[in-house]
Scaffold this active site. Structure first.
Site, PDB file in Angstrom:
ATOM      1  N   GLY A 150     -95.658 -31.312  -2.286  1.00 38.14           N
ATOM      2  CA  GLY A 150     -94.827 -31.735  -3.389  1.00 38.14           C
ATOM      3  C   GLY A 150     -93.451 -31.111  -3.283  1.00 38.14           C
ATOM      4  O   GLY A 150     -93.259 -30.109  -2.595  1.00 38.14           O
ATOM      5  N   CYS A 151     -92.501 -31.712  -3.955  1.00 35.29           N
ATOM      6  CA  CYS A 151     -91.132 -31.193  -3.857  1.00 35.29           C
ATOM      7  C   CYS A 151     -91.029 -29.803  -4.489  1.00 35.29           C
ATOM      8  O   CYS A 151     -90.444 -28.894  -3.888  1.00 35.29           O
ATOM      9  CB  CYS A 151     -90.134 -32.166  -4.475  1.00 35.29           C
ATOM     10  SG  CYS A 151     -90.518 -32.688  -6.151  1.00 35.29           S
TER      11      CYS A 151
END
Lengths: 333, 333, 333, 333
Positions: A150-151
């Site tokens: 995920g970012c």
């Protein structure tokens, strides 16, 4: 494969922000060839109409494994749960996959199911390598299934991993631009909602939390509580994580970061706090870490572009490793 | 009604940007009382949840004429075509109406139908007064049905009306913030689409054109071609029209505007070009007009807040006139 | 020079927005070598500190001709009047120059002096070629002094040049992001002034006007009045010109543009109105032209990135031509 | 003074953001009269030219105590150190003062001098009441010198004061719009620097820290370490503080906040995390507090408008108390 030859790459789910950028990065990559771009919702439209600035003039197709799985690798940019079956089908045909969903990020299926619901392909989870090259470079070279982080975890884990064995109490206050919320128009992504505003969201229950816990534990963190709260900002691309940590023992913070990241091509240690502008449209994570005398805490600020290092360009970095290419190919400014 | 007494006002369609602001302005108005707020899509929700900054803590209800039509006046903020039947029903019960849709703006039904489709209540059109007080003040005092002008026409007509008899060729380049596109989330109103962007839209076919033509003709313009092109800007509220006109005869531009607007409480003549910030959250239209020696043209720049003078606060200005109140009541800063 | 060899390039005035970007583009160019970066105001500082996102880690030096003029070419990014003497000195030492100031854009010195004051080097004016490759490609191949066009003229001339012989009356409404105002902090560039705002500036007296007149006349326009009004928008990079023109004769607009720009590598004809996002950080000018039946006018909308095609990347495009390189080298996405 | 009579108020330093807003709020206040507006840097200019949107058409004058001190009260909006002498002179003439600088916020002069340098008027410090009505309402009624809190302390103290006796470890991650940096144009406030960016500043050394420590201690906090880090956001007005605290004992968070703020006219407890839009251009502080089960911490999010509740409208709230007026006069929406 002979030196200089190309690898064909499918981008499935190319009508979202991350998939479209991945398609652009593949198309301009000197050693990759964009075989096809597919979309569940926008098949028949041209990518250049949806995203003129990417200048990828290709038609989005319905995914057809018989035609589209004849590639060396695929980047799959589907939502969680929708992704796993496509990944399984591609792998059954021998395609290396970088999956951008959450489906293969959590090594513990039970944890996945607590946060996301039933896992569609639990048997595959063990095959996946977490796609953060700074932590898993060697394993990525042999990987055939990579789970793109995920970012928020990308920035947070890069910010905290060097300190993991010493972490006691960690507060992460994260800030992201609106592209992180995805392309679907909603009340929350309406310009009038976001503009001149800032507010926290997902308070106490953001799905990126278990991923952060998992990776810090893997780096030696013990019973660490990570408080993680994201905020939505009035900007399009960019993510800043501000981390405030108590350490269990005195460490030379500068030294720890310098030795962790000295040779990393995409981690920059900065003498000043970073701004997200500094890394816009790059694969760079820019980090400023300091020991704060007044409070005895360590502060770490890390900035990335959520669509680049946070998603699509990091996928290319992983692909480069998986395919035996130079890790930085197609990613240097 | 005795001096100081209040008038009860219904706001129908209060969940959109314009209706919600109208509800706020009614609620804080010293002589109006907010009887009810209704919504087709959000009945049951509280207005304060949808729009915390308006601080109107009322529940949105389904419109029920038996209960809601027992008011002195109503502001109807429905889309065109949906509005006219509601307006008709309210008027049948003796309610004075300010309608914010396009349904009663065009005095020629055929013109309406060319731009919007079949008119649901053509017989009512003749009863409507165009709700621009600077042009129709006297008629608004006797009006029982007022057609609130479009936001672009408000600014454009105020910018050009004083010059109408002399206009030959007119180019209007209009710029608006994203609230003008309404509350519905779409690709076009997504933060990522609007941010760091500007583009024209509705080129050659924006529905506000016939309204501008109608009103300039009513002020004496003859066979004038108005070129009108709106642009979407990365801001929330505010509208600027930049008008470039050729005149049929020499006029003293400053004198024409000074005499037209000397006594207007909500038109400001400015010695400098206005910015939309100058009029944010006010009922003011700020105008800068000048004769350009180099080109022989007249330039007129007019700034309004599209949700205030362009829609909701102008509706209050009209209501004040219709109800025999001081025109500025509840609208001064 | 042998195929594949490099040319050394000085960027003088590299601490401003345009100069800094030019330095970045030179540094990443496969056939250019960044010899030095100089600055009058920031000598001694590192470019990477002023502009981290450019990732050009070079020290800004005081300009010293004895050391810095030993290059094949220079890009000079000084303000007007300050630029001409430096250009003269560089040329005296045999350096090819692309000048980004206004000093050599106007072929008529008297016109220059009317808008800018005394010209420091009038004798050099005749040597300069106007740096718009789409109009002057052949002459640029032989040029030793190139006058980089203003950003507004770049977009406006590309929008109107194909129609020049037929133009009668032209209104250009231009919109630019705040980087166009330069790096100097002023009241006008303060975030709080620009944010949530739009306003015209330089009304009737913007210095880019004579440049537009000159080039349209050179393409066959006769006695054309161009009304040009720029507006400042709340975005950083990007420029849109909206042109509304009357023509002296009927022309097939689509055909005129298609034939003018069919082979241009950096002009895109679009079926839809462009947004500035479509061209952000590219050397592309994206144009949408149409004949408007209702008004009989021609509308042309052209979008560029003011710092790229409007200034720095266009300078590289010119350099490529001057040095005999492929015109697109270092500029394709 | 008879009921309904007015008090005359001087605003000194009215050309800055806070002073200009204070002037507007005084001018529209039903019981205050704006006696004069003064400015060190912009005397001779009209306030309506600097800030058209405030619509205060008054000339800024040089401060002349002989003329300007004949008022009931003054709001002084000077920078720290410059403010104290003016405050002293006004008080010597019997003028009640609300000072917006830092000069009288810290009750310990030594602490002041550690952060700001020598104090110009240390003898006055003991006379000052800290201008946060929610904490010092009674003392403000008798005050003749009020120290308006910093904007960050206003939000942070309101967020944490109810929990003060139980606080152990506190991390405050604060986010502010660019108006907080003041009107002076600098590299840091240039639109291009702020736009599409977010970055921390003043890391480990922001001057608002000691003020927060002082007030939390005054509410019963013992040996609390407050980690405070502000961030600059791309918006103009608005401030959000995100507070993450460990408590020394179990408390019913909802109950603690409800009882602390039940009767406060300008504190809103929200069931959802606030956005700064919710409180824009109001004197409201909107708070969401919750106990987070997963981490055992308490989270408190508080949003204000930094120029309103954070500075100018809070000054009016204090003035109302000092002058025996209803506390909410002139401040309700």
């Amino acid at each position: 494969m002979a030196d200089g030859a190309s690898y064909s790459v499918l981008v499935a789910g190319a009508s979202g922000y991350a998939g479209a950028l991945a398609a652009r990065l593949v198309e301009r990559h000197p050693r990759l060839e964009l075989a096809a771009v597919t979309s569940r919702s926008d098949a028949g439209r041209r990518l250049a109409d949806l995203y003129p600035h990417h200048r990828v003039d290709r038609e989005l197709e319905e995914l057809d494994l018989d035609r589209h799985a004849r590639v060396d690798a695929a980047i799959v940019a589907y939502p969680h749960a929708a992704s796993a079956p496509v990944v399984a089908a591609l792998r059954a045909r021998g395609v290396r996959v970088v999956d951008l969903s959450a489906d293969f990020r959590l090594r513990d299926v039970a944890t996945y199911e607590r946060w996301y619901g039933a896992h569609p392909e639990p048997a595959l989870v063990a095959d996946a390598v977490y796609g953060l090259p700074e932590l898993y470079r060697d394993r990525l070279r042999d990987a055939t299934l990579v789970a793109g982080p995920g970012c928020y975890p990308t920035a947070t884990i890069l910010a905290l991993a060097p300190l993991a064995p010493y972490l006691d109490d960690v507060v992460v206050d994260a800030k992201s631009g609106a592209s992180g919320a995805g392309r679907a128009p909603t009340d929350k992504t309406h310009f009038v909602t976001v503009d001149e505003n800032v507010s926290p969201y997902g308070v106490g229950r953001h799905r990126h939390m278990p991923e952060i816990d998992q990776e810090l534990a893997a780096r030696g963190a013990r019973d660490v509580t990570v408080t993680f709260t994201p905020h939505l900002l009035p900007l399009d691309q960019g993510e800043l994580v501000s981390c405030y940590a108590t350490l269990t023992e005195a460490v030379d913070v500068a030294e720890v970061f310098a030795s962790a990241y000295a040779d990393e091509p995409f981690v920059e240690l900065s003498a000043r706090p970073p701004g997200v502008r500094d890394v816009r449209e790059t694969n760079v994570c820019r980090i400023h870490a300091l020991a704060d005398e007044r409070t005895g805490k360590v502060f770490v600020f890390a900035a990335i572009d959520n669509l680049w290092k946070g998603t699509a360009s990091q996928a290319i970095q992983c692909l480069n490793l998986m395919l035996g290419l130079e890790e930085t190919t197609g990613l240097l400014p």
